[in-house]
Scaffold this motif. Structure first.
Motif, PDB file in Angstrom:
ATOM      1  N   VAL A  91      22.028  16.545  46.741  1.00 16.77           N
ATOM      2  CA  VAL A  91      21.861  16.987  48.202  1.00 16.77           C
ATOM      3  C   VAL A  91      22.597  15.108  48.823  1.00 16.77           C
ATOM      4  CG1 VAL A  91      20.287  16.633  50.246  1.00 16.77           C
ATOM      5  CG2 VAL A  91      20.321  19.102  48.611  1.00 16.77           C
ATOM      6  N   LEU A 105      18.462  15.681  57.319  1.00 20.29           N
ATOM      7  CA  LEU A 105      18.243  16.786  56.098  1.00 20.29           C
ATOM      8  C   LEU A 105      17.735  18.211  57.447  1.00 20.29           C
ATOM      9  CD1 LEU A 105      16.859  14.943  52.737  1.00 20.29           C
ATOM     10  CD2 LEU A 105      19.173  15.556  53.338  1.00 20.29           C
ATOM     11  N   ARG A 150      16.038  21.958  48.361  1.00 16.83           N
ATOM     12  CA  ARG A 150      16.628  21.958  46.420  1.00 16.83           C
ATOM     13  C   ARG A 150      16.648  20.377  46.487  1.00 16.83           C
ATOM     14  NH1 ARG A 150      22.563  21.795  49.442  1.00 16.83           N
ATOM     15  NH2 ARG A 150      23.175  20.841  47.720  1.00 16.83           N
ATOM     16  N   GLN A 159      17.911  21.467  52.839  1.00 23.68           N
ATOM     17  CA  GLN A 159      18.706  20.653  51.712  1.00 23.68           C
ATOM     18  C   GLN A 159      17.231  20.384  51.176  1.00 23.68           C
ATOM     19  OE1 GLN A 159      20.621  19.481  55.192  1.00 23.68           O
ATOM     20  NE2 GLN A 159      22.593  18.867  53.587  1.00 23.68           N
TER      21      GLN A 159
END
Length: 80
Positions: free
Chosen positions: A70, A53, A60, A57
């Motif tokens: 995600v 990630l 989020r 990401q």
């Protein structure tokens, strides 16, 4: 979703609940940094993938719904 690799909200809540052996009803909507690290590790084990990630990401994933989105995206992006 019927796909075994599909991440659902219940999956995310149950993985977070397994940190500290809590019931799913004790899991709130917000995800802290310890829960996030645990969640990514648990998702990698559960779905048999390595999840890479980026900072956006991770940002989020501050809520359960964000984490579901995600993780779905990240797992779908892993070559099979």
């Amino acid at each position: 979703m019927n796909d075994k690799t599909a991440v659902e909200r219940d999956d995310v809540v149950s993985m977070i609940a397994s940190l500290g052996d809590r019931s799913v009803s004790e899991v709130g909507d917000r995800i802290d940094s310890l829960q996030l690290a645990w969640l990514v590790n648990q998702a990698e084990q559960r779905y048999g993938v390595e999840i890479d990630l980026n900072d956006g990401q991770y940002a989020r994933m501050s809520t359960v719904d964000g984490a579901v989105e995600v993780l779905r995206e990240a797992i779908a992006a892993v070559p099979r």
